[in-house]
Design a protein around this motif. Structure first.
Motif, PDB file in Angstrom:
ATOM      1  N   ARG A 206       8.620   1.980  -3.650  1.00 59.26           N
ATOM      2  CA  ARG A 206       9.694   2.599  -4.212  1.00 59.26           C
ATOM      3  C   ARG A 206       9.119   3.927  -4.966  1.00 59.26           C
ATOM      4  N   VAL A 207       7.940   4.121  -5.290  1.00 62.61           N
ATOM      5  CA  VAL A 207       7.359   5.240  -6.073  1.00 62.61           C
ATOM      6  C   VAL A 207       6.126   5.637  -5.040  1.00 62.61           C
ATOM      7  N   PRO A 208       5.981   7.319  -4.884  1.00 58.49           N
ATOM      8  CA  PRO A 208       5.030   7.598  -3.988  1.00 58.49           C
ATOM      9  C   PRO A 208       3.406   7.639  -4.700  1.00 58.49           C
ATOM     10  N   ILE A 209       3.046   6.547  -5.450  1.00 59.47           N
ATOM     11  CA  ILE A 209       1.831   6.396  -5.878  1.00 59.47           C
ATOM     12  C   ILE A 209       1.150   5.336  -5.273  1.00 59.47           C
ATOM     13  N   LEU A 210      -0.103   5.849  -4.782  1.00 60.73           N
ATOM     14  CA  LEU A 210      -0.984   4.882  -4.292  1.00 60.73           C
ATOM     15  C   LEU A 210      -2.266   4.668  -5.172  1.00 60.73           C
ATOM     16  N   LEU A 211      -2.700   3.475  -5.240  1.00 64.95           N
ATOM     17  CA  LEU A 211      -3.787   3.044  -5.841  1.00 64.95           C
ATOM     18  C   LEU A 211      -5.176   3.504  -4.753  1.00 64.95           C
ATOM     19  N   GLY A 212      -6.056   4.185  -5.354  1.00 63.46           N
ATOM     20  CA  GLY A 212      -7.359   4.608  -4.700  1.00 63.46           C
ATOM     21  C   GLY A 212      -8.188   3.304  -4.317  1.00 63.46           C
TER      22      GLY A 212
ATOM     23  N   SER B 298      -4.300  -4.413  -7.731  1.00 61.53           N
ATOM     24  CA  SER B 298      -3.300  -4.174  -6.683  1.00 61.53           C
ATOM     25  C   SER B 298      -1.973  -4.785  -6.620  1.00 61.53           C
ATOM     26  N   ILE B 299      -2.042  -6.110  -7.275  1.00 61.75           N
ATOM     27  CA  ILE B 299      -0.624  -6.720  -7.421  1.00 61.75           C
ATOM     28  C   ILE B 299       0.247  -6.098  -8.499  1.00 61.75           C
ATOM     29  N   ALA B 300      -0.289  -5.533  -9.553  1.00 62.43           N
ATOM     30  CA  ALA B 300       0.440  -4.850 -10.495  1.00 62.43           C
ATOM     31  C   ALA B 300       1.205  -3.469 -10.181  1.00 62.43           C
ATOM     32  N   VAL B 301       0.018  -2.710  -9.722  1.00 64.72           N
ATOM     33  CA  VAL B 301       0.511  -1.581  -8.756  1.00 64.72           C
ATOM     34  C   VAL B 301       1.577  -1.597  -7.820  1.00 64.72           C
ATOM     35  N   ALA B 302       1.525  -2.842  -7.021  1.00 68.62           N
ATOM     36  CA  ALA B 302       2.438  -2.870  -5.893  1.00 68.62           C
ATOM     37  C   ALA B 302       3.840  -3.449  -6.576  1.00 68.62           C
ATOM     38  N   ASN B 303       3.820  -4.342  -7.557  1.00 73.71           N
ATOM     39  CA  ASN B 303       4.934  -4.751  -8.272  1.00 73.71           C
ATOM     40  C   ASN B 303       5.693  -3.582  -8.804  1.00 73.71           C
ATOM     41  N   ALA B 304       4.889  -2.617  -9.203  1.00 71.78           N
ATOM     42  CA  ALA B 304       5.615  -1.648  -9.806  1.00 71.78           C
ATOM     43  C   ALA B 304       6.222  -0.495  -8.939  1.00 71.78           C
ATOM     44  N   GLY B 305       6.034  -0.991  -7.630  1.00 69.10           N
ATOM     45  CA  GLY B 305       6.582   0.082  -6.410  1.00 69.10           C
ATOM     46  C   GLY B 305       5.528   0.897  -5.728  1.00 69.10           C
ATOM     47  N   GLY B 306       4.124   0.962  -5.872  1.00 71.37           N
ATOM     48  CA  GLY B 306       3.261   1.598  -5.576  1.00 71.37           C
ATOM     49  C   GLY B 306       2.408   0.809  -4.481  1.00 71.37           C
ATOM     50  N   LEU B 307       1.359   1.382  -4.130  1.00 75.80           N
ATOM     51  CA  LEU B 307       0.593   0.873  -2.881  1.00 75.80           C
ATOM     52  C   LEU B 307      -0.538   0.493  -3.438  1.00 75.80           C
TER      53      LEU B 307
ATOM     54  N   ALA C 238       2.989  12.391  -1.202  1.00 73.51           N
ATOM     55  CA  ALA C 238       2.490  11.149  -2.247  1.00 73.51           C
ATOM     56  C   ALA C 238       1.165  11.381  -2.752  1.00 73.51           C
ATOM     57  N   ALA C 239       0.877  10.811  -3.978  1.00 70.13           N
ATOM     58  CA  ALA C 239      -0.284  11.108  -4.775  1.00 70.13           C
ATOM     59  C   ALA C 239      -1.120   9.606  -4.795  1.00 70.13           C
ATOM     60  N   GLN C 240      -2.516   9.808  -4.616  1.00 73.88           N
ATOM     61  CA  GLN C 240      -3.565   8.654  -4.655  1.00 73.88           C
ATOM     62  C   GLN C 240      -4.498   8.731  -5.971  1.00 73.88           C
ATOM     63  N   ILE C 241      -4.389   7.700  -6.797  1.00 71.82           N
ATOM     64  CA  ILE C 241      -5.252   7.649  -8.248  1.00 71.82           C
ATOM     65  C   ILE C 241      -5.887   6.666  -8.141  1.00 71.82           C
TER      66      ILE C 241
ATOM     67  N   LEU D 154       3.355   7.800 -14.705  1.00 76.15           N
ATOM     68  CA  LEU D 154       2.905   8.818 -13.325  1.00 76.15           C
ATOM     69  C   LEU D 154       4.114   9.353 -12.716  1.00 76.15           C
ATOM     70  N   TRP D 155       5.004   8.272 -12.409  1.00 76.25           N
ATOM     71  CA  TRP D 155       6.314   8.864 -11.658  1.00 76.25           C
ATOM     72  C   TRP D 155       7.273   9.543 -12.606  1.00 76.25           C
ATOM     73  N   ASP D 156       7.465   9.011 -13.571  1.00 79.61           N
ATOM     74  CA  ASP D 156       8.323   9.611 -14.522  1.00 79.61           C
ATOM     75  C   ASP D 156       7.931  11.080 -15.058  1.00 79.61           C
ATOM     76  N   GLY D 157       6.657  11.148 -15.370  1.00 76.52           N
ATOM     77  CA  GLY D 157       6.190  12.514 -15.570  1.00 76.52           C
ATOM     78  C   GLY D 157       6.245  13.554 -14.507  1.00 76.52           C
TER      79      GLY D 157
END
Length: 356
Positions: free
Chosen positions: A18-24, A35-44, A237-240, A347-350
């Motif tokens: 849902r958002v172009p944010i990847l967990l490094g 990872s569960i929290a990031v994925a539930n927020a729409g990221g990878l 996308a961006a990976q953080i 991150l995505w709102d900003g």
């Protein structure tokens, strides 16, 4: 021509985000909760499986799937050639490390990573959203197995030449890692890691112009402005990584998490002091001592990782950041102590606000 937001939307649609944010993917921070929290927020979500045997890889994937229907990647290092050993040098390193932690056993440098082929088989069986490589390219037979299973290959690179090689080898996505990144960078040639230090601002547009694959930007991105800049440069996308380390889900020692919040860009240092591979960490007491002119040169990877294991373990147990393997990117000071889902949304709102 597409706009940055259109590229991001296309990337998300392709990979179920849902958002172009990847967990490094961070081998030292495998916490499934993150990872569960990031994925539930729409990221990878992501896991660096470098140190994990096959059963642990399978268990990690099962735990994450039990907590989220979202997407995740599994990442692994391409093995280095067998290291050249020097018993006298290792003895000097053991003596040096004895000043920072427990006595180092003579056999400590014999430690080796799990079997690479078995790990690859476990990643295939786990069927993640993507499998990613670092420190080189997957062998052709494994690339063929990935493609037969319909699993995309995200290839981490640190130079333009590496990006071109990854595209030619069959990668589906290029992850462009700038020299600002915390931890180990994905340099194909370990000997060139400190020499070929390309910043993200120069690396991303060069790769975007040279390849026909989607590009993910990573390294030194800590807030929405960084995400927007990466997209404006042509990334999809961006990976953080470091930006998620202060979250409660990451579960890192509090001394490390607190130090990140006080870190200026110049407070990090690239060294081989922990693993024998170049990595960016906080410039702690140990790192400064280990990189001093009179310090013994580090052993190659993974010998140095084995030699420093006792010190790293003792430091984590004592919550002593001065000796800890405290990886940190140059944007560490932007990391916030807040839930990982809130980090993704911030991150995505900003980024959207900056792009607007």
């Amino acid at each position: 021509m597409t706009t940055p937001l259109q590229r991001a939307e296309a990337f998300c649609s392709r990979f179920g985000l849902r958002v172009p944010i990847l967990l490094g993917p961070m081998a030292g921070v495998p916490a499934p909760a993150l990872s569960i929290a990031v994925a539930n927020a729409g990221g990878l979500g992501a896991c660096g499986v470098l140190l994990m045997p096959p059963d642990d890889i399978r268990a990690w994937a099962e735990t994450v799937r039990a907590g989220t229907p979202g997407a995740f990647q599994l990442n692994i290092w391409i093995p280095d050639p067998a290291p050249r050993r020097d018993a006298d040098q290792e003895a000097r390193i053991r003596a040096f490390l004895g000043g920072f932690g427990p006595e180092v056993p003579a056999a400590a440098g014999d430690a080796v990573p799990p079997d690479f082929a078995a790990q690859c088989a476990a990643m295939l069986a786990a069927a993640p959203t993507a499998v990613s490589s670092v420190m080189g390219l997957f062998p052709p037979d494994f690339v063929a197995r990935l493609k037969a299973r319909g699993i995309p290959w995200f290839a981490n690179v640190s130079t333009l030449a590496e990006a071109r090689a990854a595209e030619a080898a069959g990668a589906d996505v290029i992850v462009a890692q700038g020299a600002e990144a915390g931890g180990h960078r994905g340099c194909f040639d370990a000997a060139a890691a400190e020499r070929d230090m390309v910043g993200l601002l120069a690396l991303v547009p060069a790769i975007v112009d040279a390849v026909r694959l989607p590009v993910v930007a990573t390294g030194g991105i800590g807030d929405g402005r960084g995400v927007a800049a990466a997209l404006a440069l042509g990334a999809s996308a961006a990976q953080i990584g470091t930006g998620f380390l202060r979250t409660p889900e990451a579960g890192i020692p509090s001394a490390w998490a607190d130090a990140l919040g006080r870190t200026a860009p110049e407070d990090t240092r690239v060294s081989r002091a922990f693993s024998g591979r170049a990595g960016r960490s906080l410039a702690t007491d140990y790192v400064r001592a280990a990189t001093a002119p009179d310090a013994p040169a580090p052993a190659p990877y993974p010998v140095q990782r084995g030699l420093t294991a006792a010190m790293r373990g003792a430091a984590a147990k004592a919550n002593d950041v001065a000796r800890m393997q405290a990886w940190a990117g140059q944007a560490a000071g932007l990391a916030k102590a807040e839930p990982a889902g809130d980090v993704v949304r911030r991150l995505w709102d900003g980024a959207r606000a900056a792009l607007a």
